[in-house]
Motif scaffolding. Structure first.
Motif, PDB file in Angstrom:
ATOM      1  N   THR A   1      14.447  -6.474  -9.711  1.00 45.81           N
ATOM      2  CA  THR A   1      13.667  -5.482 -10.431  1.00 45.81           C
ATOM      3  C   THR A   1      12.280  -5.450  -9.820  1.00 45.81           C
ATOM      4  OG1 THR A   1      12.901  -4.754 -12.618  1.00 45.81           O
ATOM      5  CG2 THR A   1      12.844  -7.114 -12.169  1.00 45.81           C
ATOM      6  N   SER A   2      11.566  -4.358  -9.985  1.00 49.45           N
ATOM      7  CA  SER A   2      10.210  -4.273  -9.446  1.00 49.45           C
ATOM      8  C   SER A   2       9.406  -3.228 -10.208  1.00 49.45           C
ATOM      9  CB  SER A   2      10.222  -3.924  -7.953  1.00 49.45           C
ATOM     10  OG  SER A   2      10.662  -2.596  -7.743  1.00 49.45           O
ATOM     11  N   TYR A   3       8.100  -3.459 -10.215  1.00 51.81           N
ATOM     12  CA  TYR A   3       7.141  -2.492 -10.754  1.00 51.81           C
ATOM     13  C   TYR A   3       6.031  -2.379  -9.720  1.00 51.81           C
ATOM     14  CZ  TYR A   3       3.756  -0.199 -13.815  1.00 51.81           C
ATOM     15  OH  TYR A   3       2.857   0.685 -14.368  1.00 51.81           O
ATOM     16  N   SER A   4       5.839  -1.176  -9.173  1.00 51.74           N
ATOM     17  CA  SER A   4       4.882  -0.991  -8.080  1.00 51.74           C
ATOM     18  C   SER A   4       4.052   0.258  -8.303  1.00 51.74           C
ATOM     19  CB  SER A   4       5.618  -0.869  -6.737  1.00 51.74           C
ATOM     20  OG  SER A   4       6.523  -1.922  -6.544  1.00 51.74           O
ATOM     21  N   THR A   5       2.799   0.193  -7.871  1.00 48.82           N
ATOM     22  CA  THR A   5       1.931   1.370  -7.928  1.00 48.82           C
ATOM     23  C   THR A   5       1.605   1.812  -6.509  1.00 48.82           C
ATOM     24  OG1 THR A   5      -0.126   0.080  -7.974  1.00 48.82           O
ATOM     25  CG2 THR A   5       0.928   0.578 -10.090  1.00 48.82           C
ATOM     26  N   ALA A   6       1.294   3.091  -6.349  1.00 47.70           N
ATOM     27  CA  ALA A   6       0.968   3.655  -5.037  1.00 47.70           C
ATOM     28  C   ALA A   6      -0.169   4.658  -5.184  1.00 47.70           C
ATOM     29  CB  ALA A   6       2.189   4.319  -4.408  1.00 47.70           C
TER      30      ALA A   6
ATOM     31  N   GLY B   1     -13.939   6.328  -2.752  1.00 46.98           N
ATOM     32  CA  GLY B   1     -14.318   5.033  -3.307  1.00 46.98           C
ATOM     33  C   GLY B   1     -13.164   4.048  -3.300  1.00 46.98           C
ATOM     34  N   THR B   2     -13.096   3.196  -4.325  1.00 45.62           N
ATOM     35  CA  THR B   2     -12.112   2.117  -4.361  1.00 45.62           C
ATOM     36  C   THR B   2     -10.998   2.395  -5.366  1.00 45.62           C
ATOM     37  OG1 THR B   2     -13.366   0.888  -6.026  1.00 45.62           O
ATOM     38  CG2 THR B   2     -13.848   0.419  -3.701  1.00 45.62           C
ATOM     39  N   HIS B   3      -9.834   1.850  -5.052  1.00 40.49           N
ATOM     40  CA  HIS B   3      -8.687   1.981  -5.949  1.00 40.49           C
ATOM     41  C   HIS B   3      -7.758   0.804  -5.702  1.00 40.49           C
ATOM     42  CE1 HIS B   3      -6.047   4.348  -8.611  1.00 40.49           C
ATOM     43  NE2 HIS B   3      -5.080   3.713  -7.968  1.00 40.49           N
ATOM     44  N   LEU B   4      -7.285   0.175  -6.770  1.00 41.82           N
ATOM     45  CA  LEU B   4      -6.426  -0.999  -6.678  1.00 41.82           C
ATOM     46  C   LEU B   4      -4.968  -0.612  -6.888  1.00 41.82           C
ATOM     47  CD1 LEU B   4      -6.344  -4.163  -6.475  1.00 41.82           C
ATOM     48  CD2 LEU B   4      -6.331  -4.151  -8.996  1.00 41.82           C
ATOM     49  N   VAL B   5      -4.104  -1.097  -5.998  1.00 41.39           N
ATOM     50  CA  VAL B   5      -2.662  -0.955  -6.189  1.00 41.39           C
ATOM     51  C   VAL B   5      -2.054  -2.352  -6.183  1.00 41.39           C
ATOM     52  CG1 VAL B   5      -2.497   1.347  -5.180  1.00 41.39           C
ATOM     53  CG2 VAL B   5      -2.248  -0.651  -3.710  1.00 41.39           C
ATOM     54  N   TYR B   6      -0.906  -2.496  -6.826  1.00 41.57           N
ATOM     55  CA  TYR B   6      -0.295  -3.814  -6.940  1.00 41.57           C
ATOM     56  C   TYR B   6       1.205  -3.664  -7.130  1.00 41.57           C
ATOM     57  CZ  TYR B   6      -0.508  -2.561 -11.880  1.00 41.57           C
ATOM     58  OH  TYR B   6      -0.369  -1.900 -13.083  1.00 41.57           O
ATOM     59  N   ASN B   7       1.913  -4.777  -6.975  1.00 42.28           N
ATOM     60  CA  ASN B   7       3.352  -4.770  -7.221  1.00 42.28           C
ATOM     61  C   ASN B   7       3.808  -6.145  -7.677  1.00 42.28           C
ATOM     62  OD1 ASN B   7       3.390  -5.985  -4.346  1.00 42.28           O
ATOM     63  ND2 ASN B   7       5.545  -6.090  -4.965  1.00 42.28           N
TER      64      ASN B   7
ATOM     65  N   ARG C   1      -3.641  -4.672  -3.277  1.00 41.01           N
ATOM     66  CA  ARG C   1      -4.436  -4.090  -2.195  1.00 41.01           C
ATOM     67  C   ARG C   1      -5.570  -3.276  -2.804  1.00 41.01           C
ATOM     68  NH1 ARG C   1      -3.619  -1.503   3.336  1.00 41.01           N
ATOM     69  NH2 ARG C   1      -1.783  -2.850   3.460  1.00 41.01           N
ATOM     70  N   LEU C   2      -6.755  -3.431  -2.247  1.00 37.63           N
ATOM     71  CA  LEU C   2      -7.911  -2.640  -2.666  1.00 37.63           C
ATOM     72  C   LEU C   2      -8.150  -1.556  -1.630  1.00 37.63           C
ATOM     73  CD1 LEU C   2     -10.171  -2.282  -4.757  1.00 37.63           C
ATOM     74  CD2 LEU C   2     -11.617  -3.712  -3.266  1.00 37.63           C
ATOM     75  N   ASN C   3      -7.857  -0.313  -2.006  1.00 36.53           N
ATOM     76  CA  ASN C   3      -8.060   0.823  -1.107  1.00 36.53           C
ATOM     77  C   ASN C   3      -9.523   1.248  -1.167  1.00 36.53           C
ATOM     78  OD1 ASN C   3      -8.169   3.891  -0.542  1.00 36.53           O
ATOM     79  ND2 ASN C   3      -6.162   3.308   0.233  1.00 36.53           N
TER      80      ASN C   3
END
Length: 650
Positions: free
Chosen positions: A436-441, A412-418, A404-406
């Protein structure tokens, strides 16, 4: 009401229920359906195909929670701890999931994120909701910003309201009375009334629903005297009144196209005290007016959905420091779902949010409310395009991934992913799943945190908070009758937004904040499904938290239910929370002092009986042992209390 008379009345009613259960011949057909989850992909996938352990609170459990608050229901979920859920009805709620805070949890109602830009954390107030208007709740834990945007760092709480009947007309009415007393006051006066009514149905292509609910609670003071207080032990009672109205009108244009419009008014009024151990005659009013729409068009292997809502929220404090908050929120979510050969499930969408608020307070040189924050300055917009893919193989491998591109008007812009791979090995009606998972917020500061000048907490230099979450776990299911799961989580936060307890000014922590823990959940049905057992345990490593106020290190919850007869069900529930840290703000010296709250355990009893096809009755006794404890230092909690109610359907 005399204490003995009340208890004898309860026993007589319960006894009559059990005896009449043997005489009732009405049978209900129970269809055992494959459990599906929705929150981690927006698709209805089988539980074993999900890379998350999602907790679902279904209609049956909510029906057995009539008369309780939404916070009390959520407080039974592993990893979730809501401060204030056992306090006086109108007390503010602190939502903690996996050691996080209110602003790190996203709450969604019927597919739309709800929030309040004028609150300090920008979070939605769960006190506005009524259990009677909810059909189900899914709790997705872990960082989920990819699908649900800014704020989804520790959990997403997806709430689905009651749906319309397929009959032309259907109605439901429920009513309950109960006590509302502390551990010291055990006189069993009736001080709580909860009523709800709804009418709904489907006539041709048109569906409709209208419901209202009301709660009136008194008898308990919000604050209680401190141990060394000289003010006495008798504080004034603090009343709470809540009113909810909800309406929905839909149209099924064709097999592949439908839409509906909805509107709701949620409001409550509550008395509140001056602080820990300080009795006061204050009043707080809160109101939400929300309206929106839902549109869905289906085509071969896919669908397009658009859902939006516009909310007007107003909060007013009548105290020595009067103030009024006004906020507006428009939110939409537009997304396209497409399935390729029942193997690849794709979601491409955009989520938007527009927020502003006004604040009025009384300056030191005046006696009238004046505008301190203007919505021309206190506003921001967020537009987030996102994509999510779920791969489900025939040999057990499942991969859920997305980005997701916030796009924020201030930051401005910030990218999060999982990325969330899992593998399921099925044998017969059993399966074992590793995940298992790796996620950013990404969490942007609230408007209040940025612009507040009335209470001097605002800081326009705040930076967004960023976090990464790692999860790993295993789940085992046996013949759809028993499951057990164990999940380890580790979350690291940068630019953690906190505040100085002495000056109350918000700032970004210079140190990275890390927390980890373990969640264990299990459930089973035995004895021809007559006996049901659910239990969970949560360990939260609070020693790693900079701000671990009111978060228990250990939490244990268990419920044992038994179907006494075809129409009679009973259960015992127990919750144990370990000792917690808290602070006491000294209003004389204007300092915050650390205190420790003792651990506590609460035992509850529930019984329900179907008197006839359209009429059921129930009774509860909460905190059977009359455990004395505090969730928040200096504030009252509920002692032993009883409730009785009826539900009528036709």
């Amino acid at each position: 009401m005399n204490k003995k008379v009340f208890f004898w009345a309860v026993l007589v009613v319960l006894g009559a229920q059990i005896v009449s259960a043997q005489e009732t011949t009405e049978e209900e057909k129970i269809n055992e359906l494959e459990e599906v989850v929705l929150s981690d992909s927006k698709f209805k996938l089988k539980r074993e195909q999900s890379g998350k352990v999602i907790t679902r609170i279904d209609t049956e459990e909510l029906r057995r929670s009539q008369g309780q608050s939404v916070a009390t229901v959520l407080n039974r979920v592993a990893g979730v701890f809501i401060n204030g859920s056992n306090n006086a009805a109108g007390e503010p709620l602190g939502v903690s999931v996996r050691g996080g805070r209110n602003r790190q949890v996203v709450i969604r109602i019927d597919g739309v994120t709800v929030s309040d830009p004028s609150s300090s954390a920008g979070d939605y107030d769960l006190r506005l909701l009524s259990v009677s208007q909810i059909e189900s709740i899914e709790i997705l834990k872990g960082a989920s910003s990819t699908l649900y945007g800014s704020g989804a760092a520790t959990a997403v709480i997806n709430i689905t309201t009651t749906s319309e009947s397929k009959k032309e007309i259907a109605a439901q009415f429920s009513s309950s009375i109960g006590t509302n007393q502390s551990q010291e006051d055990q006189e069993y006066d009736i001080n709580e009334f909860v009523n709800s009514a709804s009418i709904n149905g489907t006539i041709g292509k048109v569906s409709y629903l209208a419901s209202l609910s009301h709660q009136s609670t008194d008898g308990l003071s919000a604050a209680e005297a401190l141990p060394d207080s000289s003010t006495g032990d008798t504080f004034d009672r603090d009343a709470f009144n809540k009113f909810n109205v909800y309406a929905k009108l839909g149209y099924q244009w064709s097999k592949n196209f439908k839409f509906h419009f909805f509107g709701n008014l949620d409001q409550f009024k509550t008395d509140f005290d001056g602080g820990a151990g300080l009795d006061a005659n204050n009043r707080f009013n809160s109101q939400q007016l929300r309206a929106g729409s839902f549109w869905e068009a289906k085509y071969p292997n896919g669908s397009f959905t658009f859902v939006d809502s516009y909310a007007l929220l107003e909060r007013e404090f009548d105290s020595n420091f009067p103030s009024r908050f006004e906020s507006r929120v428009y939110t939409f979510d537009a997304y396209n779902k497409y399935t390729i050969k029942n193997t690849l499930y794709t979601v491409v969408g955009a989520n938007g949010s527009y927020n502003d608020f006004n604040l009025f307070n009384v300056p030191f040189d005046s006696t009238d409310l004046r505008q301190a924050i203007n919505d021309n300055e206190a506003d921001f917009d967020i537009i987030d395009p996102y994509i999510n893919l779920v791969y489900v193989s025939k040999f057990g491998l499942n991969i859920n991934t997305g980005a997701r591109l916030n796009i924020h008007s201030n930051y401005g812009t910030h990218l999060v992913y999982n990325i969330n791979p899992s593998f399921t090995y099925a044998f017969g009606d059993n399966y074992i799943k590793g995940l298992t998972s790796y996620s950013t917020a990404y969490i942007t500061p609230s408007l209040f945190q940025l612009f507040d000048t009335a209470f001097f907490s605002g800081n326009p230099d705040l930076e967004p908070e960023e976090s990464t979450t790692i999860e790993g776990g295993i789940e085992f299911s046996h013949q759809k009758k028993a499951t057990i799961s164990v999940v380890y989580f580790d979350r690291k936060s940068e630019n953690f937004i906190t505040f100085d307890p002495n000056t109350f000014v918000n700032f970004n922590s210079q140190e990275d904040i890390e927390i980890n823990g373990v969640e264990v959940e299990t459930s089973a049905k035995v004895l021809d499904d007559k006996l049901s057992i659910t239990a969970n345990y949560t360990y939260t490593n609070i020693d790693k938290l900079e701000n671990n106020i009111r978060i228990p290190e250990h939490t244990v919850q268990a419920t044992v239910g038994y179907q006494l007869a075809k129409t009679t069900f009973t259960s015992l529930s127990y919750q144990l929370n370990s000792a917690r840290n808290d602070t006491f703000f000294d209003p004389v010296n204007f300092t915050s002092n650390p205190v420790e709250l003792d651990g506590y355990g609460i035992l509850d009893f529930y019984i329900s009986h179907q008197l006839m096809k359209s009429l059921s009755v129930y009774a509860t006794i909460n905190n059977i042992t009359n455990e004395e404890y505090q969730e928040i230092f200096g504030f009252s909690t509920r002692g032993r209390n009883a409730r009785m109610g009826i539900t009528l359907k036709f």
